[in-house]
Design a protein around this motif. Structure first.
Motif, PDB file in Angstrom:
ATOM      1  N   ALA A  12       0.881  -1.037   0.185  1.00 17.78           N
ATOM      2  CA  ALA A  12      -0.116   0.103  -0.022  1.00 17.78           C
ATOM      3  C   ALA A  12       0.782   1.267  -0.100  1.00 17.78           C
ATOM      4  CB  ALA A  12      -0.895   0.035   1.246  1.00 17.78           C
ATOM      5  N   ASN A  13       1.895   1.283   0.798  1.00 16.47           N
ATOM      6  CA  ASN A  13       2.713   2.108   0.694  1.00 16.47           C
ATOM      7  C   ASN A  13       3.526   2.373  -0.617  1.00 16.47           C
ATOM      8  OD1 ASN A  13       2.235   3.562   3.490  1.00 16.47           O
ATOM      9  ND2 ASN A  13       3.501   1.909   4.513  1.00 16.47           N
ATOM     10  N   TRP A  14       4.032   1.399  -1.194  1.00 17.58           N
ATOM     11  CA  TRP A  14       4.729   1.286  -2.272  1.00 17.58           C
ATOM     12  C   TRP A  14       3.834   2.123  -3.483  1.00 17.58           C
ATOM     13  CZ3 TRP A  14       9.034   1.341  -4.754  1.00 17.58           C
ATOM     14  CH2 TRP A  14       9.152   0.907  -6.245  1.00 17.58           C
ATOM     15  N   GLU A  15       2.697   2.025  -3.639  1.00 17.14           N
ATOM     16  CA  GLU A  15       1.825   2.904  -4.430  1.00 17.14           C
ATOM     17  C   GLU A  15       1.641   4.000  -4.158  1.00 17.14           C
ATOM     18  OE1 GLU A  15       0.538   1.404  -7.465  1.00 17.14           O
ATOM     19  OE2 GLU A  15       1.589  -0.446  -6.769  1.00 17.14           O
ATOM     20  N   GLU A  16       1.669   4.498  -2.980  1.00 14.06           N
ATOM     21  CA  GLU A  16       1.513   6.070  -2.497  1.00 14.06           C
ATOM     22  C   GLU A  16       2.797   6.624  -2.568  1.00 14.06           C
ATOM     23  OE1 GLU A  16      -0.463   8.332   1.390  1.00 14.06           O
ATOM     24  OE2 GLU A  16      -0.093   6.143   1.587  1.00 14.06           O
ATOM     25  N   TYR A  17       3.934   6.054  -2.295  1.00 16.28           N
ATOM     26  CA  TYR A  17       5.335   6.734  -2.302  1.00 16.28           C
ATOM     27  C   TYR A  17       6.298   6.520  -3.387  1.00 16.28           C
ATOM     28  CZ  TYR A  17       4.967   7.736   2.766  1.00 16.28           C
ATOM     29  OH  TYR A  17       4.750   8.434   3.910  1.00 16.28           O
ATOM     30  N   ARG A  18       5.795   5.695  -4.372  1.00 17.34           N
ATOM     31  CA  ARG A  18       6.699   5.307  -5.499  1.00 17.34           C
ATOM     32  C   ARG A  18       7.113   6.671  -6.371  1.00 17.34           C
ATOM     33  NH1 ARG A  18       4.500   0.934  -9.044  1.00 17.34           N
ATOM     34  NH2 ARG A  18       2.603   2.255  -9.166  1.00 17.34           N
ATOM     35  N   ASP A  19       6.018   7.306  -6.971  1.00 21.22           N
ATOM     36  CA  ASP A  19       6.220   8.575  -7.547  1.00 21.22           C
ATOM     37  C   ASP A  19       6.738   9.710  -6.629  1.00 21.22           C
ATOM     38  OD1 ASP A  19       5.319   6.975  -9.616  1.00 21.22           O
ATOM     39  OD2 ASP A  19       3.180   7.917  -9.651  1.00 21.22           O
ATOM     40  N   PRO A  20       6.356   9.986  -5.432  1.00 17.50           N
ATOM     41  CA  PRO A  20       6.978  10.909  -4.763  1.00 17.50           C
ATOM     42  C   PRO A  20       8.258  10.802  -4.424  1.00 17.50           C
ATOM     43  CG  PRO A  20       4.696  10.763  -3.907  1.00 17.50           C
ATOM     44  CD  PRO A  20       5.054   9.572  -4.830  1.00 17.50           C
ATOM     45  N   LEU A  21       8.764   9.765  -4.216  1.00 18.73           N
ATOM     46  CA  LEU A  21      10.159   9.265  -3.794  1.00 18.73           C
ATOM     47  C   LEU A  21      11.117   9.375  -5.234  1.00 18.73           C
ATOM     48  CD1 LEU A  21      10.134   6.254  -1.689  1.00 18.73           C
ATOM     49  CD2 LEU A  21      11.227   8.340  -1.047  1.00 18.73           C
ATOM     50  N   ASN A  22      10.558   8.819  -6.413  1.00 17.00           N
ATOM     51  CA  ASN A  22      11.367   9.046  -7.547  1.00 17.00           C
ATOM     52  C   ASN A  22      11.538  10.350  -7.988  1.00 17.00           C
ATOM     53  OD1 ASN A  22      12.317   6.364  -8.424  1.00 17.00           O
ATOM     54  ND2 ASN A  22       9.998   6.072  -9.034  1.00 17.00           N
ATOM     55  N   THR A  23      10.520  11.324  -7.690  1.00 19.73           N
ATOM     56  CA  THR A  23      10.632  12.582  -7.813  1.00 19.73           C
ATOM     57  C   THR A  23      11.537  13.305  -7.112  1.00 19.73           C
ATOM     58  OG1 THR A  23       8.326  13.091  -8.586  1.00 19.73           O
ATOM     59  CG2 THR A  23       9.164  14.890  -8.128  1.00 19.73           C
ATOM     60  N   ALA A  24      11.484  13.176  -5.928  1.00 20.78           N
ATOM     61  CA  ALA A  24      12.624  13.622  -4.808  1.00 20.78           C
ATOM     62  C   ALA A  24      14.002  13.270  -5.066  1.00 20.78           C
ATOM     63  CB  ALA A  24      12.163  13.136  -3.438  1.00 20.78           C
ATOM     64  N   PHE A  25      14.045  12.083  -5.629  1.00 23.38           N
ATOM     65  CA  PHE A  25      15.526  11.564  -6.037  1.00 23.38           C
ATOM     66  C   PHE A  25      16.094  12.280  -7.237  1.00 23.38           C
ATOM     67  CE2 PHE A  25      14.151   7.061  -4.559  1.00 23.38           C
ATOM     68  CZ  PHE A  25      14.531   7.256  -3.269  1.00 23.38           C
ATOM     69  N   ALA A  26      15.206  12.480  -8.085  1.00 24.05           N
ATOM     70  CA  ALA A  26      15.467  13.293  -9.239  1.00 24.05           C
ATOM     71  C   ALA A  26      15.820  14.730  -8.775  1.00 24.05           C
ATOM     72  CB  ALA A  26      14.531  13.479 -10.497  1.00 24.05           C
ATOM     73  N   GLU A  27      15.068  15.203  -7.972  1.00 23.97           N
ATOM     74  CA  GLU A  27      15.439  16.680  -7.736  1.00 23.97           C
ATOM     75  C   GLU A  27      16.473  16.780  -6.797  1.00 23.97           C
ATOM     76  OE1 GLU A  27      11.754  17.746  -5.521  1.00 23.97           O
ATOM     77  OE2 GLU A  27      10.673  18.188  -7.315  1.00 23.97           O
ATOM     78  N   ALA A  28      16.944  15.773  -6.203  1.00 22.83           N
ATOM     79  CA  ALA A  28      18.245  15.713  -5.465  1.00 22.83           C
ATOM     80  C   ALA A  28      19.306  15.357  -6.194  1.00 22.83           C
ATOM     81  CB  ALA A  28      18.168  14.822  -4.217  1.00 22.83           C
ATOM     82  N   GLY A  29      19.165  15.069  -7.550  1.00 26.42           N
ATOM     83  CA  GLY A  29      20.173  14.755  -8.402  1.00 26.42           C
ATOM     84  C   GLY A  29      20.887  13.310  -8.197  1.00 26.42           C
ATOM     85  N   LEU A  30      20.069  12.463  -7.683  1.00 26.85           N
ATOM     86  CA  LEU A  30      20.278  11.140  -7.273  1.00 26.85           C
ATOM     87  C   LEU A  30      20.160  10.114  -8.783  1.00 26.85           C
ATOM     88  CD1 LEU A  30      19.335  10.853  -3.580  1.00 26.85           C
ATOM     89  CD2 LEU A  30      21.736  10.989  -4.357  1.00 26.85           C
ATOM     90  N   ASP A  31      21.042   9.226  -8.878  1.00 22.35           N
ATOM     91  CA  ASP A  31      20.843   8.101  -9.685  1.00 22.35           C
ATOM     92  C   ASP A  31      20.277   6.956  -8.779  1.00 22.35           C
ATOM     93  OD1 ASP A  31      20.551   6.348 -11.883  1.00 22.35           O
ATOM     94  OD2 ASP A  31      22.834   6.218 -12.184  1.00 22.35           O
TER      95      ASP A  31
END
Length: 312
Positions: A12-31
């Motif tokens: 359930a958390n995966w569905e909720e967090y997947r996109d926000p986390l990937n967005t945050a990783f990109a904004e932080a310049g993380l691969d």
């Protein structure tokens, strides 16, 4: 190579967090390569976790640099003997703002006596009793971590005299701070409203028991958005029935959801809210997770590391 993140906080958390986390990783310049599966535990660099997640044994993840918790509470994690990796609890601005709003809202509700007017729509003109000014209503903040300090400052800004108590001594501008048993007795003996925001440890379990409830001014109010087991339930019910405690607003409980037959539901002096005081919000908490991974990859200190010896 990308940083490997195992999201082990459940489907359930995966569905909720997947996109926000990937967005945050990109904004932080993380691969980052993130998955909700870890077919090769040796390849995992970081674990994002929440109690009740999909793993209990952290032993196979020998190369994991940190376990990053999505919740502020870590009492169900610190006792796991397989968890030897650094553990970071969640402290994020969204969660903090939500808690401050809950605490201030319910303190004002009880301070102003709003329930009498909200529930008393019966044609009776109840204007004989006025509340004191906020400056005349002492409030105790039990717990002076991130959430307790933020809530205490918000109440101080409204002119409430706030007394704080914590296990370790603290000094905070505009807040009368206490620690140790003598400090707790001093704070409770004066508090007309007490807010509980302590972590749950062996030392704080059942902290609010019959003896300490009896220390409070007659008719005082308890607000608990912290941890359910901070309060001895039977002692609280007895204090409410005796009129020693005027009302209890409770957001957290020993068993959740609170069983339908629990006495709290039907008690006229208890308000039950369903663990909504401060939820972790994906957009803001994802930024905290991303920042901690950035720090780990840059060999900088992690934020909000848990002290295992103290339990939080």
């Amino acid at each position: 190579m990308p940083v490997t993140v195992f999201f082990a906080a459940g489907p359930a958390n995966w569905e909720e967090y997947r996109d926000p986390l990937n967005t945050a990783f990109a904004e932080a310049g993380l691969d980052v390569a993130m998955s909700d599966r870890a077919d090769n535990p040796l390849s995992v660099d970081y674990i994002v976790f929440a109690p009740g997640g999909i793993i209990e044994d952290f032993g196979p993840y020998v190369n994991c640099k940190a376990v990053l918790n999505l919740w502020a509470g870590v009492e169900r994690l610190v006792t796991n003997p397989t968890l030897t990796q650094p553990l970071a609890r969640m402290v994020d601005w969204g969660l903090t703002e939500g808690m401050v709003e809950y605490v201030v809202g319910h303190v004002l509700r009880h301070h102003l006596g709003m329930d009498a007017h909200i529930h008393g729509q019966d044609g009776v003109w109840r204007n004989s009793v006025l509340p004191p000014l906020a400056r005349e209503r002492p409030v105790a903040m039990l717990g002076l971590g991130e959430l307790g300090q933020a809530s205490a400052r918000a109440l101080t800004a409204l002119n409430f005299p706030v007394m704080g108590w914590s296990r370790s001594p603290k000094t905070i501008d505009s807040i009368e701070c206490h620690s140790e048993e003598a400090g707790l007795k001093h704070v409770l003996s004066r508090a007309e409203i007490a807010v509980l925001l302590l972590p749950l440890t062996d030392e704080t379990r059942d902290l609010i028991n019959a003896e300490r409830l009896a220390m409070m001014p007659k008719g005082a109010v308890i607000i608990n958005p912290g941890r359910g087991p901070l309060i001895d339930d039977n002692a609280l019910l007895a204090a409410l029935d005796a009129g020693q405690i005027g009302h209890a607003t409770l957001d957290v409980f020993r068993t959740e959801p609170l069983p339908a037959d629990h006495p709290f539901w039907a008690h006229p002096k208890v308000t039950v809210t369903p663990h909504i005081a401060a939820d972790t919000r994906p957009s803001s908490s994802s930024q905290v997770i991303a920042e901690n991974i950035r720090r780990g990859e840059a060999d900088e200190p992690f934020l909000h590391l848990v002290d295992r010896s103290r339990g939080y």
